[in-house]
Motif scaffolding. Structure first.
Motif, short mmCIF file in Angstrom:
data_model
loop_
_atom_site.label_atom_id
_atom_site.label_comp_id
_atom_site.label_asym_id
_atom_site.label_seq_id
_atom_site.Cartn_x
_atom_site.Cartn_y
_atom_site.Cartn_z
N LEU A 123 -2.76 1.68 -2.68
CA LEU A 123 -2.24 2.83 -1.92
C LEU A 123 -2.00 2.44 -0.47
N VAL A 124 -0.81 2.77 0.03
CA VAL A 124 -0.48 2.61 1.44
C VAL A 124 -0.26 4.00 2.02
N PRO A 152 -3.86 2.58 8.46
CA PRO A 152 -3.98 2.08 9.83
C PRO A 152 -5.27 2.55 10.50
N GLU A 153 -5.75 1.78 11.45
CA GLU A 153 -6.98 2.14 12.16
C GLU A 153 -6.83 3.45 12.91
N ARG A 174 1.04 -5.13 2.86
CA ARG A 174 0.53 -6.34 2.21
C ARG A 174 -0.93 -6.23 1.73
N PRO A 175 -1.85 -5.63 2.50
CA PRO A 175 -3.23 -5.56 2.02
C PRO A 175 -3.41 -4.73 0.75
N ALA A 176 -2.42 -3.92 0.40
CA ALA A 176 -2.54 -3.08 -0.80
C ALA A 176 -2.36 -3.87 -2.09
N VAL A 184 2.17 -0.87 -6.24
CA VAL A 184 1.75 -0.41 -4.91
C VAL A 184 2.54 0.86 -4.60
N VAL A 185 1.84 1.87 -4.11
CA VAL A 185 2.45 3.16 -3.82
C VAL A 185 2.35 3.44 -2.33
N CYS A 186 3.49 3.71 -1.70
CA CYS A 186 3.56 4.04 -0.27
C CYS A 186 3.78 5.55 -0.14
#
Length: 239
Positions: A123-124, A152-153, A174-176, A184-186
């Motif tokens: 998940l993004v 994001p932080e 990329r980390p997903a 990968v789902v944005c």
């Protein structure tokens, strides 16, 4: 001889702070002259906890209905954490108002993941961590296991999300990838991840579902005008 111009009219309800919906959709449909897309805007509620309903949408659906649509979509992902079932209820209400099948970005993503047979996803989400965890819980209710999350932080506003550059977006996505995820789902229709989908899929070998692309994919399906569209990832290519 038929009436000139697009034979199919699609309607999209766009949050007023979203600057991605029209431009991305136009880019994808540049080679599809039979499809016309019409937009109506509304203002999102101040809190992310507030569900979008007909009261929030105001006159926007009725104004779109004046164009006699073949399908309508709410171009927003709040249902991903306020409830997919609630979003399906909004679809039913929109269908009653517009007399045409309806979808939302959240419903479209769930349907896309199902069509891609993906049950383990990365998940993004460019929003708060607590909302990302609520998305994970909501997806679990629909048989989708979020294995990795990239958030994001610092939390960003919708206009700030729209200003992210390609490198920043790619660094967020990329980390997903990892832990044997199926896709990968944005989540976030103002995140311009759709432009990076094809390249990331080629590199990693799994589908990337961008919520804005998924919205277009699903509205084409419910309107009965689905067709393969190349260059924007596996979801649209297999339509």
């Amino acid at each position: 001889m038929g009436v000139p111009g697009p034979a199919t009219r699609l309607g999209i309800l766009v949050p007023s702070s979203n600057s991605n919906a029209e431009t991305l959709t136009a880019a994808i449909l540049a080679g599809q002259p039979d499809l016309g897309v019409h937009y109506s805007r509304f203002r999102l509620p101040p809190s992310l906890d507030d569900a979008v309903d007909l009261g929030v949408l105001g006159e926007a659906p009725a104004l779109l209905n004046d164009a006699h649509l073949q399908a309508i979509a709410f171009h927003g992902t709040s249902g991903s954490w306020t409830g997919i079932t609630r979003d399906r209820g909004l679809c039913a209400e929109l269908e009653a108002v517009c007399g045409a099948p309806a979808t939302t970005a959240s419903v479209a993503v769930v349907e896309a993941v199902k069509v891609l047979s993906a049950t383990r996803i990365g998940l993004v989400f460019p929003g708060p961590h607590d909302i990302a965890h609520r998305i994970r819980q909501e997806y679990a209710n629909h048989g989708v296991d979020v294995q990795t999350m990239s958030v994001p932080e610092a939390s960003m506003t919708n206009p700030q999300i729209a200003l992210l550059g390609a490198r920043e977006i790619e660094a967020m996505i990329r980390p997903a990838f990892g832990n044997a995820v199926d896709a990968v789902v944005c989540v976030g229709t103002n995140l311009r991840s759709g432009y990076l989908v094809a390249g990331l899929e080629q590199e990693f070998g799994i589908p990337v579902v961008d919520s804005a692309i998924a919205t277009l994919w699903h509205i084409l399906r419910i309107a009965g005008v689905a067709r393969p569209i190349q260059g924007w990832g596996a979801l649209l290519a297999a339509n």
